[in-house]
Every structure is written in C-alpha cells, then in structure tokens.
Design a protein around this motif. Sequence first.
Motif: not given
Length: 209
Positions: A67-78, A129-143
């Motif tokens: 919940x904590x990590x998903x909500x933090x990232x969601x609010x940032x993306x929103x 993983x950390x919040x920053x690493x999750x966002x980074x991986x969401x770009x790098x892994x799919x590519x």
Amino acid sequence: MMDNIFIRILSRIFDLIVLNILWVVFCLPIVTIGASTTALYSVTLKMVVNEEGYLIRDFWRAFKRDFKQSTSIWLLLLVLGIFFGIDFVIVRRWPGVGGQIGVFVLGIAGLLYGLVLLFVFPLIAKFENTMLQMIKNALLIPVSRFPYTILCLLMTGMCVGLTFMNSTTVLIGSVVWTLIGGSVLAYANSLLMRKIFEPYIITTNENEE
C-alpha cells in the motif's frame, strides 16, 4: 474431457469477475488506485502460471503489503499526468515550428510516462525495491524486452482507445470495465509480463508471501 475444460474456463471467468470487482471497489477512493492495481497484478501474475491461492485473501494481502509504496508512486504519477495534460493543451496552441517541436517532445515524454504507468505496479507486485528503483526499472526492463512490451502497449492502448471512441462505447465500456474488463486486461498483460520479468526474477528476491 470437454466438460472438464468448460468447467475450468467458467471457473477462470468467475475468478476474473470477482477479482475485477475487488479492483474496482478498492480503486473507488482514487488515492488507492495504485495499491489496488498492484494487488490486481499480484494475483494475475500468479494466475497465468496457476500459482494463485485464495483469490480474495491474496488480493487483500498484496493490497496491505504494498500500500505505502504503490500509493506514493500513484500520487506522483497522478500529479505528473495532470501536468502533462495541462502542458499538452498549452503547447498545442503554440504557432509554427515551436508548437510542433513541443508536441513531439511531450509525445516522447508521454510514451515514457505510459511505460512507467503500465509497468511500475506489476513490478511492485513481483519484486522488492526502493521507490526510485521501481520507477527506473519500469523504464529499463520493458525496453530490454521490447517485443513483449510493444504488445502490452498496443493491447492496453487498443482497449482504452476502443472505450473512448464515442458516447456509446463509453457506456458499454463502463459496464465491461466494471464487471471484468480490468482483470481480463491485467491477465492478458500478465502473460506477456511474465516473459518480460523472467530474466530478472531471482527467487530469493521475489516479493512473494
């Protein structure tokens, strides 16, 4: 044999309907959309390899766990999404080449934003993983697994695009998405995402119960 297959198909459809209703209900406060989507993918990523347990229990555990990590990232993306929308409206009004360049730049940024939005919650469901690493991986892994990523993007984009074609499709789509659409799309994406994540899965580091 055919009866057994038919029963399994009906059982899977029923599970997807229940899962979709859970996802919709837990998305309703809006602020919890990220946590609810993570929980959805936590279940569907198991379903595609027949590793799911008790569906409601698994969903609830994943929702609480992430919940904590998903909500933090969601609010940032929103917030970023709102800014992108405002910037796009403004840039489109720019005359000449400046406007065209601005739209192009925002288009590239929007594609990267879409990658993060599509992949970050399944990544949270699958890895720690950390919040920053999750966002980074969401770009790098799919590519790094681009053919599968393109299929995920096309499938998701097509579903969203068909929903908003006109007022009739919006009406029909609202019913479909409420009943089963979200879980079916997550299930279909999970079939591809298992392939995308496969090289990066280390058993000891998986975010599993």
